[in-house]
Scaffold this motif. Structure first.
Motif, PDB file in Angstrom:
ATOM      1  N   ARG A  40       0.865  -1.171   0.000  1.00 57.33           N
ATOM      2  CA  ARG A  40       0.000   0.000   0.000  1.00 57.33           C
ATOM      3  C   ARG A  40       0.906   1.226   0.000  1.00 57.33           C
ATOM      4  N   LYS A  55       0.503   6.725  -9.994  1.00 57.75           N
ATOM      5  CA  LYS A  55      -0.575   5.967  -9.348  1.00 57.75           C
ATOM      6  C   LYS A  55      -1.261   5.057 -10.358  1.00 57.75           C
ATOM      7  N   SER A  64      -5.240  -1.865  -5.760  1.00 56.26           N
ATOM      8  CA  SER A  64      -6.467  -1.094  -5.918  1.00 56.26           C
ATOM      9  C   SER A  64      -6.149   0.397  -5.837  1.00 56.26           C
ATOM     10  N   GLU A  66      -7.622   2.473  -4.023  1.00 53.46           N
ATOM     11  CA  GLU A  66      -7.680   2.871  -2.610  1.00 53.46           C
ATOM     12  C   GLU A  66      -6.374   2.570  -1.877  1.00 53.46           C
ATOM     13  N   SER A  67      -5.546   1.707  -2.465  1.00 52.25           N
ATOM     14  CA  SER A  67      -4.275   1.332  -1.847  1.00 52.25           C
ATOM     15  C   SER A  67      -3.143   2.292  -2.195  1.00 52.25           C
ATOM     16  N   LEU A  69      -2.266   6.337  -2.127  1.00 50.89           N
ATOM     17  CA  LEU A  69      -2.605   7.700  -1.731  1.00 50.89           C
ATOM     18  C   LEU A  69      -1.626   8.670  -2.380  1.00 50.89           C
ATOM     19  N   HIS A  91      -5.422   7.834   6.654  1.00 51.48           N
ATOM     20  CA  HIS A  91      -5.787   6.982   5.519  1.00 51.48           C
ATOM     21  C   HIS A  91      -5.428   5.521   5.761  1.00 51.48           C
TER      22      HIS A  91
END
Length: 284
Positions: A40, A55, A64, A66-67, A69, A91
């Motif tokens: 992550r 990203k 994902s 969401e993994s 930031l 987060h």
């Protein structure tokens, strides 16, 4: 067997890794490789648009959205760091590995370099790394685990011409993080210094000249250096093993690193001869 050949297993699976200088070069390559290993990620640099591109590459590598930031950050703006750390903790809840990778280089003789250029090099390459580490470190100590890494350089071990400021900054980085390692080992926090040689990135194009303007041109040594993905794989191999100091490169600069360790005086004479050649070329 080098670090890239070492078995890594699932050392980074699910780990929260914060990378500064993640918009390109070694930082972006590390992000892509870590994504493929299930990490992550927190991606920081000044260029938000470039971070979004990295990203997307990471999501393409299998994690994902969401993994990952995206957290734009200028490491010279140390007053913004407490909020940045809190955003990461909000987060992900914690930070397993901080990779202090942001930095700029230099290509100018001392006689032609303005003092403000030296200040800028130290603000970005030294103070920024220390400031972010100081913000993250208490959280790692409280958990009793964590890993802090910094991208130094062969220039942090050898004084070479055209890089008085860069060498000074990278020597300072090596000294700080070596000393930090001694202080936090018993607290469960590991520290790794990364010592790259010539890696094929834009570091030379972005390097500061004596006036502070970017060089804006390729560097023959950098262009002939190690592929950035090969470099990233080697670094991750060392980090997975907990290696304290990771040397990574493939050219003559790595021989120079070995020479400095075995024959410092011989290295001084070699660098003096190189500097005399550089000076003569600039006078012609």
């Amino acid at each position: 067997m080098n670090n890239a050949d070492q078995p890594q297993g699932n050392a980074f699976q699910g780990k929260v890794v914060w990378i500064t200088g993640a918009s390109g070069g070694i930082g972006a390559a590390l992000a892509r490789h870590l994504a493929a290993r299930g990490a992550r990620l927190v991606l920081s640099a000044r260029r938000a648009e470039a971070l979004e591109t990295v990203k997307a590459d990471c999501v393409g590598a299998g994690v994902s959205a969401e993994s990952v930031l995206v957290l734009p950050l200028d490491v010279a703006a140390t007053n913004t760091m407490p909020a940045a750390v809190e955003a990461v903790l909000a987060h992900f809840g914690h930070i397993d590995l901080l990779v202090n990778n942001a930095g700029i280089s230099q290509r100018s003789l001392c006689l032609e370099t303005e003092l403000d250029v030296y200040r800028q090099l130290f603000e970005v390459d030294v103070i920024g790394q220390i400031a972010l580490t100081k913000q993250v470190l208490p959280h790692m100590v409280a958990r009793g685990s964590g890993h802090v890494a910094v991208t130094a350089s062969v220039a942090g071990k050898v004084g070479v011409p055209l890089r008085t400021g860069y060498c000074a900054a990278k020597h300072a980085v090596m000294g700080f993080f070596d000393a930090l390692r001694s202080e936090v080992a018993h607290l469960g926090v590991r520290v790794t210094t990364i010592v790259p040689g010539f890696i094929r990135t834009d570091i030379a194009r972005n390097a500061l000249t004596g006036t502070g303007a970017p060089m804006g041109a390729a560097d023959e040594d950098i262009e002939g250096g190690m592929d950035v993905d090969e470099c990233a794989a080697a670094i991750l191999g060392g980090l997975a093993l907990g290696t304290e100091e990771i040397d990574v490169g493939k050219g003559a600069e790595m021989d120079l690193l070995s020479l400095k360790r075995s024959d410092p005086v011989g290295t001084f004479r070699l660098m003096e001869a190189m500097a005399a050649e550089v000076f003569a070329r600039r006078q012609s």
